[in-house]
Design an enzyme around this catalytic site. Structure first.
Site, PDB file in Angstrom:
ATOM      1  N   HIS A 366      96.017  71.708  61.959  1.00  0.00           N
ATOM      2  CA  HIS A 366      97.219  72.545  61.960  1.00  0.00           C
ATOM      3  C   HIS A 366      97.951  72.435  60.636  1.00  0.00           C
ATOM      4  CE1 HIS A 366      96.982  71.190  66.347  1.00  0.00           C
ATOM      5  NE2 HIS A 366      96.105  72.122  66.077  1.00  0.00           N
ATOM      6  N   ASP A 632      84.600  81.515  63.370  1.00  0.00           N
ATOM      7  CA  ASP A 632      83.910  81.111  64.597  1.00  0.00           C
ATOM      8  C   ASP A 632      82.525  81.737  64.675  1.00  0.00           C
ATOM      9  OD1 ASP A 632      85.390  79.255  66.180  1.00  0.00           O
ATOM     10  OD2 ASP A 632      86.946  80.783  66.341  1.00  0.00           O
ATOM     11  N   CYS A 679      88.200  89.213  59.759  1.00  0.00           N
ATOM     12  CA  CYS A 679      89.403  88.419  59.469  1.00  0.00           C
ATOM     13  C   CYS A 679      89.164  86.924  59.312  1.00  0.00           C
ATOM     14  CB  CYS A 679      90.484  88.665  60.510  1.00  0.00           C
ATOM     15  SG  CYS A 679      90.068  88.041  62.141  1.00  0.00           S
TER      16      CYS A 679
END
Ligand code: PEP
Ligand code: MG
Length: 748
Positions: A366, A632, A679
């Site tokens: 994060h 991913d 993206c």
């Protein structure tokens, strides 16, 4: 042999005399000379010498009682060389009655030491940082006793603290002034970019100003009180840890064991009996345990180093009353140094930071996401930097190479500034392109959108010249809070995003949690493989409360304006249909309540699993748009964890197989007239972006800083020509089209 209490009181009296030398006037060399003679006298040895680091690889004899005085500041040895070098390298004492017969012994004729048979050397170190070596030698061939060894370690601890306090700086190039050498750290890129600034330690080190204790009983009492408070702190943390995952709880359990360890507390008590203050005793045990653990081949034990450091620091803070906030002012151009940092804390510093360097962290953490959003250069895995860096030290951060120069030589700094200047020059060129479209030489235009997730991102929408927001990662707002945000809060926030976009297109992605993104307030799932576990839309569909609340917030924020929503990690058409139905249901409910509904509602899916590329036509037809989540998708295509640097770098985006797969997705979207964008991080890499555009993806979403470089390249290229180059390379059987693309670029 003297009894214990006698040796304790002799040690205490020596430490007090050492301390007194600090208070007496005189330069660093005077003090060192007096100290060696005090130690030799007190220990009844013929020799006492202090060796300090000249540079990270070289030790120098800085003071001696007993050896040839002319050898002071002349005798030097490399780290690991001779017995002194061995102590310095390992941090472990050497105690021998017959020094010349020890392996690695090196005879230094200029010192006249050949007549001394016994040798006891201990490291002068504090908290894992080696400053030098303290040695006593005697003529008679005898090993020193355990008590003598222990006593000398205690003395070395006081010397280390005195060194840290600057007691020995002065002539001879500032002997003993620590933290003054240039050091380079090789880490991993977290966010590209270069920065020059001054160190700001997120957790400033505790300064021990009183290494010597006057009253052992009082010191012992202080220590015991602090240990009780520490144990209570940990118990409290454990009680509050019900919602933590197994790993976090295990760490706390390990803390608890350490904090209750009798051996630890007993050893500190013995140090105090020998004359150390409670604080110095804590540091001494921390240093020796560190030296022991660092030698351990067991990675589990080495990991425990952090626990030990944390615990010792807590104890030191309790003893000294020093908080994290030392009142120091943030320097100009601050570069934050920390072992690790949470996203909320990083956001608090915000854009004031010029760079961030972490000892831990991961590319997908994060903190890394926030650093990227703020466009702050970030280097992770810079091992030991928190030990080396001091507040205010000059520092250069090379986010592109993952390299950090602490206290750099001027030549390094000059070369670095050239690099920054060149980057600034390029940025200026890109700024000139801001209002021009990303149109290639043949007239095709590619929409360049930006990725966002924080309010801090919004100003970039205008300054970068982005055509809109191609990916708004809504989970960041959930990650930086300590509780689930309320619908009203979210609606207000999304409204601000749409207001700031001022009519430009924004694609909101619903909550993508799970995998690496664990919300602090949600019960974590103990999953063997979280990246392929219960994450993103799977959570949204199984526990629809939060998803529904989020959809309502989005609908209300739109206030009748057009709205685009996409769902993350869709693996089957069913998942998309169910999520889409939930959104339409909420829209209809808003309408029946008389609230405005979006004039146009576009509903899309993120294509992040290979399965979706093979879905039936009806799925593509049902999607208003599809956005390829390349991070991913690539990890699942190559079965290579995106968080694991070792395997991640192995597979290239321009691999022919991957691009053929991307082309398949493009072809399917063409047939169903479904808008397609990309993206993932690759969209922001100019060569990759250009290749995607040549293959037919005409909307790319990237971080704002990448828009300039990508646009610059597209405007110089001919997408049709590049497409022909790519197809020819593939036809020729090239396993990767990268060489062909690079050869084409060389012709521009
Ligand atoms: C992706 O997977 O490419 C993506 C954009 O989503 P995230 O990086 O947030 O998983
Ligand atoms: Mg993703």
């Amino acid at each position: 042999m003297p009894d214990r209490s006698e040796s304790d009181s002799r040690s205490r009296s020596l430490l007090r005399r050492l301390r007194d030398t600090l208070a007496t006037p005189g330069g660093g060399q005077d003090r060192l000379d007096r100290i060696t003679s005090l130690i030799a006298d007190s220990m009844g040895t013929h020799v006492c010498s202090i060796y300090l680091f000249r540079d990270p690889e070289t030790l120098e004899l800085c003071a001696t009682e007993g050896l040839n005085p002319d050898s002071v500041h002349h005798t030097r040895m490399r780290l690991g060389e001779g017995l002194v070098g061995r102590v310095a390298r390992t941090g472990v004492p050497v105690n021998t009655g017959n020094a010349p017969s020890e392996p690695g012994f090196r005879y230094m004729p200029e010192t006249g030491e050949e007549i001394y048979s016994s040798f006891l050397g201990v490291p002068i170190q504090r908290v894992g940082e080696r400053l030098g070596v303290l040695v006593v030698q005697s003529r008679e061939a005898r090993e020193f006793s355990e008590d003598e060894l222990y006593g000398l370690e205690v003395v070395a601890m006081v010397l280390a603290e005195m060194t840290e306090l600057g007691a020995f700086t002065g002539e001879h190039n500032g002997i003993g002034a620590t933290h003054r050498f240039p050091v380079m750290f090789r880490g991993t890129t977290g966010q590209e970019g270069a920065a020059e600034g001054r160190v700001w330690l997120h957790e400033p080190r505790v300064v021990v100003t009183n290494p010597v204790g006057d009253d052992p009983e009082a010191e012992q009492h202080r220590l015991e009180e602090a240990v009780i408070s520490l144990q209570a702190q940990i118990d409290e943390m454990l009680t509050a840890s019900v919602a933590m995952d197994k790993d976090q709880r295990q760490v706390l359990e390990a803390y608890k064991m350490l904090a209750h360890s009798r051996g630890w507390v007993r050893r500190m008590g013995e140090d105090i009996a020998l004359g150390l203050s409670a604080e110095a005793a804590v540091e001494k045990e921390q240093s020796s345990a560190r030296a022991r653990l660092e030698q351990s081949p067991d990675p589990y034990l080495r990991e425990r180093l952090h626990d030990l450091d944390d615990l010792s620091n807590r104890l030191l803070r309790l003893l000294t009353g020093q908080g994290r906030d030392t009142g120091a002012e943030l320097p100009e151009n601050p570069v934050l140094i920390a072992r690790n940092i949470g996203p909320a804390e990083l956001l608090d510093y915000g854009r004031r930071l010029k760079g961030v360097v972490l000892e831990e962290g991961s590319v997908g953490s994060h903190a890394a996401i926030v650093a990227r959003a703020l466009a702050i250069p970030l280097v992770i895995h810079a091992k030991r930097i928190t030990n080396e860096a001091l507040n205010g030290d000059p520092i250069l951060v090379d986010g592109d190479q993952g390299i950090v120069h602490l206290r750099p030589e001027e030549t390094v700094a000059v070369a670095f500034r050239d690099k920054i200047a060149m980057a600034a020059e390029a940025q200026k060129r890109y700024a000139d392109l801001r209002d021009l479209p990303a149109t290639d030489l043949s007239g095709k235009t590619v929409a360049l959108m930006m990725n966002a997730g924080l309010m801090a991102d919004l100003p970039s929408l205008m300054s970068s010249g982005a055509d809109g927001v191609g990916l708004f990662r809504t989970e960041l707002q959930f990650l930086i809070r300590s509780r689930v945000p309320r619908r009203g809060e979210l609606a207000a926030l999304y409204k601000r995003v749409m207001d700031a976009a001022d009519g430009k297109h924004v694609q909101f992605r619903t909550l993508d949690i799970g995998s690496d993104k664990v919300l602090p307030y949600m019960k974590p799932q103990d999953e063997p493989n979280p990246a392929m576990g219960w994450r993103a839309i799977r959570v949204g569909l199984d526990k629809p409360g939060v998803l529904r609340m989020q959809l309502q917030a989005l609908l209300r924020a739109a206030e009748g304006r057009p709205l685009s929503v996409m769902f993350p990690f869709i693996a089957t058409p069913d998942e998309f249909h169910e999520a889409r139905a939930a959104l339409l249901h909420e829209r209809d409910r808003e309408a029946t309540r008389g609230r405005p509904v979006p004039a146009v509602l576009k509903i899309g899916a993120m294509l992040e699993t290979p399965s979706l590329a093979f879905a039936p036509d009806s799925f593509f037809e049902a999607c208003d748009f599809i956005s390829i989540g390349g991070n991913d998708l690539k990890q699942f295509f190559f079965a290579a964890d995106r968080e694991n640097e070792r395997v991640r770098r192995r597979y290239d985006t321009l691999d022919t197989a991957f691009l053929t797969f991307i082309e398949r997705i493009i072809a399917r979207c063409d047939v169903s007239h479904t808008a397609l964008s990309f993206c993932g991080e690759d969209a922001g890499r100019p060569v990759e972006a250009l290749t995607f555009a040549a293959l037919g993806i005409h909307s790319l979403s990237m971080r704002p800083a990448s828009i300039g470089p990508v646009k610059h390249l597209i405007r110089r290229a001919d997408l049709d020509a590049l497409r022909r180059v790519i197809l020819a390379a593939r036809k020729a059987g090239a396993p990767s089209v990268r060489p062909a693309v690079m050869a084409y670029l060389a012709t521009l």
